[in-house]
Design a protein around this motif. Structure first.
Motif, PDB file in Angstrom:
ATOM      1  N   LEU A 128       0.985  -1.235  -0.044  1.00  0.00           N
ATOM      2  CA  LEU A 128       0.731   0.180  -0.417  1.00  0.00           C
ATOM      3  C   LEU A 128       0.946   1.443   0.023  1.00  0.00           C
ATOM      4  O   LEU A 128       0.289   1.976  -0.831  1.00  0.00           O
ATOM      5  N   THR A 129       1.882   1.004   0.794  1.00  0.00           N
ATOM      6  CA  THR A 129       2.681   2.589   0.592  1.00  0.00           C
ATOM      7  C   THR A 129       3.145   3.134  -0.665  1.00  0.00           C
ATOM      8  O   THR A 129       3.732   3.631  -0.999  1.00  0.00           O
ATOM      9  N   GLY A 130       3.926   1.267  -1.154  1.00  0.00           N
ATOM     10  CA  GLY A 130       3.991   2.243  -2.458  1.00  0.00           C
ATOM     11  C   GLY A 130       3.150   2.293  -3.963  1.00  0.00           C
ATOM     12  O   GLY A 130       3.839   2.739  -4.680  1.00  0.00           O
ATOM     13  N   LEU A 131       1.947   1.825  -3.169  1.00  0.00           N
ATOM     14  CA  LEU A 131       0.982   2.553  -4.406  1.00  0.00           C
ATOM     15  C   LEU A 131       0.947   3.889  -4.378  1.00  0.00           C
ATOM     16  O   LEU A 131       0.558   4.880  -5.008  1.00  0.00           O
ATOM     17  N   LEU A 132       0.842   4.213  -2.539  1.00  0.00           N
ATOM     18  CA  LEU A 132       1.038   5.385  -2.496  1.00  0.00           C
ATOM     19  C   LEU A 132       1.766   6.491  -2.703  1.00  0.00           C
ATOM     20  O   LEU A 132       1.360   7.341  -3.160  1.00  0.00           O
ATOM     21  N   ALA A 133       3.186   5.785  -2.891  1.00  0.00           N
ATOM     22  CA  ALA A 133       4.069   6.492  -3.611  1.00  0.00           C
ATOM     23  C   ALA A 133       4.256   6.628  -5.161  1.00  0.00           C
ATOM     24  O   ALA A 133       4.738   7.849  -5.214  1.00  0.00           O
ATOM     25  N   ARG A 134       3.496   5.895  -6.411  1.00  0.00           N
ATOM     26  CA  ARG A 134       3.237   6.212  -6.989  1.00  0.00           C
ATOM     27  C   ARG A 134       2.219   7.459  -7.417  1.00  0.00           C
ATOM     28  O   ARG A 134       2.527   7.639  -8.605  1.00  0.00           O
TER      29      ARG A 134
END
Length: 631
Positions: free
Chosen positions: A166-172
């Motif tokens: 989920l963190t990677g998704l928010l970062a993208r």
């Protein structure tokens, strides 16, 4: 360069439910729609990330022309809200009571060290090892090939796979917003290629480039909708994982959220579970059953490619995502998509399903590996007399009820390659016979606790079933007596070992022998008992055995048949197919050779016992003699 408060110790924060995470995501969307300030975008993104798990904000950086610049939050000194995840700064001294000046100097040194480390990064996310073993991550905010910023967070625990995803998704998504702001300033922010972490997909996640006439508001709404959908899918898969429905429940949830048939396959490509319509049958590729060698090579290449790159990969009319944990390939989860209609959201749901399935399949594999060992250990303790009350609970967990009467059986199959093969054959035979057993082993010997009573001859049935399973009857089974109590199992085991030893020394060493059927031979089966039996046979029959061996006569056989017939000349002559006078002559010679008077009852009893033991322990050659006489 902006100063930043020093890291402070914060309590562990629970992972929030999806509703809380969605609230923070909506705040991020509002900044995307209305804001023009990348500083505000960075710290609102930080707030959303800290809401996804146990993350604590550390610092935010914007990257311009390849140089990272620290961006402090607005109202740094006003309240704890200025630093998401941090409590307010202590007005005097540090947590350890150091002077304000010393604390400020330490802050500057720490901030300068972090700035230098961020400058040395290559535009990718990195784990930064800090003194004291702190878990610090620099999360790169990328759009296509460009890095537009970093968010630095720390955590008192290692983030879960779900938190990391989920963190990677928010970062993208934050990278997309920063790219919009950068583009308005006229700076180049995009490049060719694909963003790491997105497989074959564009870095914009669910968001394609806006067509002519679309507005940033439309882009933001689509982004908010996509993120909400991903959170809903993640929440549904997480609920399915803990619902008790297992693998089938997770696949059904994946099917309901994507509309595609979903299936799992083991690491060899064999189908495991399916949810949704089956369409026209199995597709060529992973999991299509027996495949030609060329197809196996193609599948191996696909698995190699899928494991080396993040995200799902397409295999003809299917999307395939490896299920991995601790570096081991546990299987694959697949969306059946012959029409190639799967969108980015479907691929994201497939990836989330793989993460949810990984602990389940890993636990299943560990159980498969551990259960035989647990069974062996439990059986070994029980037959050794070391069983305690907790053995009932352990046996129940393995699906066996120890509160019933039991018999112990021991099996040896010299033709079986190894003990594990024998135990597997016993398990299959017991299942086919519907026998409730607990199977262990001691060396090459299988030890079986058989529950319940059977009025038939279950030992012979077990022997036949195991022989069929192993493809050879060259084995033997010894069965101990019935025991009502847990403490009697060692005694039943000892009896089973003795019965097995008698069977192995008998005329027919292959088959099943129960201790209850041994009669006088119960004294045998142990080292001391066998020695006593051999001495007894030698004492009463030694001279006669030597005479038969030297002169090739059959006096021992004649004596055995005479005693078995109740000392009848007629019955003995009939069994041996010799004249009655020949029987009388042989019995006279037996008395002369042995010195025993066959007219004495006690002498006849001892000779009868000796010949019986001899018949059990040593395969006689009498059958061949009788056969020759018959012809």
């Amino acid at each position: 360069m902006d100063a930043v408060p020093s890291p402070t110790t914060a309590p562990l924060r629970p992972i929030p439910q999806s509703a809380a995470a969605q609230h923070d995501l909506l705040r991020l969307m509002s900044v995307m729609l209305d804001g023009e300030d990348e500083r505000e975008v960075l710290w609102e993104a930080m707030a959303a990330i800290t809401a996804t798990g146990t993350f604590i904000a550390e610092a935010a950086y914007a990257v311009h022309n390849g140089l990272a610049r620290r961006c402090s939050p607005r109202r740094v000194a006003s309240s704890s809200a200025a630093r998401p995840g941090h409590p307010a700064r202590e007005p005097e001294g540090g947590p350890a009571g150091e002077a304000p000046g010393e604390a400020a100097a330490a802050d500057v040194v720490a901030a300068d060290r972090l700035d230098r480390r961020i400058d040395s990064l290559n535009g990718r996310s990195h784990h930064l090892q800090e003194p004291g073993g702190l878990r610090v991550w620099a999360i790169a905010l990328r759009y296509r090939e460009a890095c537009l910023g970093y968010l630095v967070v720390r955590s008192p625990t290692t983030p879960s796979a779900e938190e990391t995803a989920l963190t990677g998704l928010l970062a993208r998504q934050t990278g997309i917003v920063l790219a919009r702001l950068t583009g308005r300033r006229g700076e180049p922010a995009t490049g060719s290629g694909h963003m790491p972490g997105s497989g074959d997909r564009s870095d914009t996640g669910n968001l394609p480039e806006p067509e002519d006439g679309s507005t940033t508001v439309d882009l933001g709404r689509r982004t908010a909708s996509a993120l909400a959908a991903r959170l809903a899918t993640y929440d549904a898969l997480s609920r399915a994982a803990v619902s008790g429905r297992g693998e089938a429940g997770i696949l059904q949830t994946l099917h309901e959220h994507t509309g595609f048939a979903a299936l799992t396959e083991d690491c060899f490509g064999n189908p495991r579970t399916w949810a949704g319509p089956r369409g026209g049958g199995p597709q060529p590729g992973v999991g299509s059953g027996t495949r030609p060698e060329s197809e196996n090579r193609r599948r191996d290449a696909l698995m190699h490619r899928a494991r080396r790159r993040p995200g799902a990969v397409r295999d003809r009319g299917r999307l395939v995502m490896p299920i991995e944990m601790a570096g081991d390939l546990l299987g694959v989860v697949v969306l059946d998509d012959p029409g190639r209609r799967a969108a980015e959201g479907d691929a994201s749901a497939l990836e989330q399903a793989a993460r949810v399935l990984a602990p389940l399949l890993f636990h299943e594999r560990r159980l498969v590996e551990l259960e035989p060992q647990l069974r062996r250990d439990l059986v070994d303790r029980l037959v050794s007399g070391e069983g305690t009350e907790d053995a009932f609970t352990q046996a129940a967990a393995l699906g066996h009820d120890l509160h019933r009467p039991h018999k112990v059986a021991v099996l040896e199959w010299p033709g079986a390659p190894e003990g594990a093969v024998l135990c597997d054959a016993v398990a299959r035979a017991a299942e086919r016979l519907r026998r409730d057993v607990l199977i262990g082993s001691r060396g090459a010997t299988a030890v079986v606790l058989m529950a319940g009573e059977d009025p038939r001859h279950p030992d012979d049935e077990l022997y036949e079933a195991v022989s069929e399973g192993l493809g050879t009857g060259a084995g033997a089974i010894g069965v101990g007596g019935r025991c009502e109590d847990l403490a009697d199992l060692p005694h039943s085991y000892d009896e089973a070992v003795r019965a097995l030893a008698v069977r192995r020394r008998s005329q027919d060493p292959y088959g099943s022998t129960a201790f209850d059927e041994l009669g006088l031979c119960r004294m045998m089966g142990t080292g001391g008992g066998e020695r006593e039996a051999d001495l007894f046979v030698h004492l009463w029959l030694g001279r006669l055995l030597d005479y038969d061996a030297q002169h090739h006569t059959e006096l021992v056989m004649t004596l055995s048949r005479y005693l078995e017939s109740g000392c009848s000349y007629d019955a003995t002559s009939e069994m041996l197919r010799i004249h009655r006078s020949t029987v009388r002559y042989r019995l006279q010679r037996i008395g002369e050779i042995t010195g025993h008077d066959l007219g004495v009852v006690e002498t006849r009893l001892n000779l009868h016992i000796a010949t019986h033991i001899r018949n059990v322990l040593d395969p006689p050659r009498w059958g061949a003699v009788d056969e020759r006489r018959t012809r």
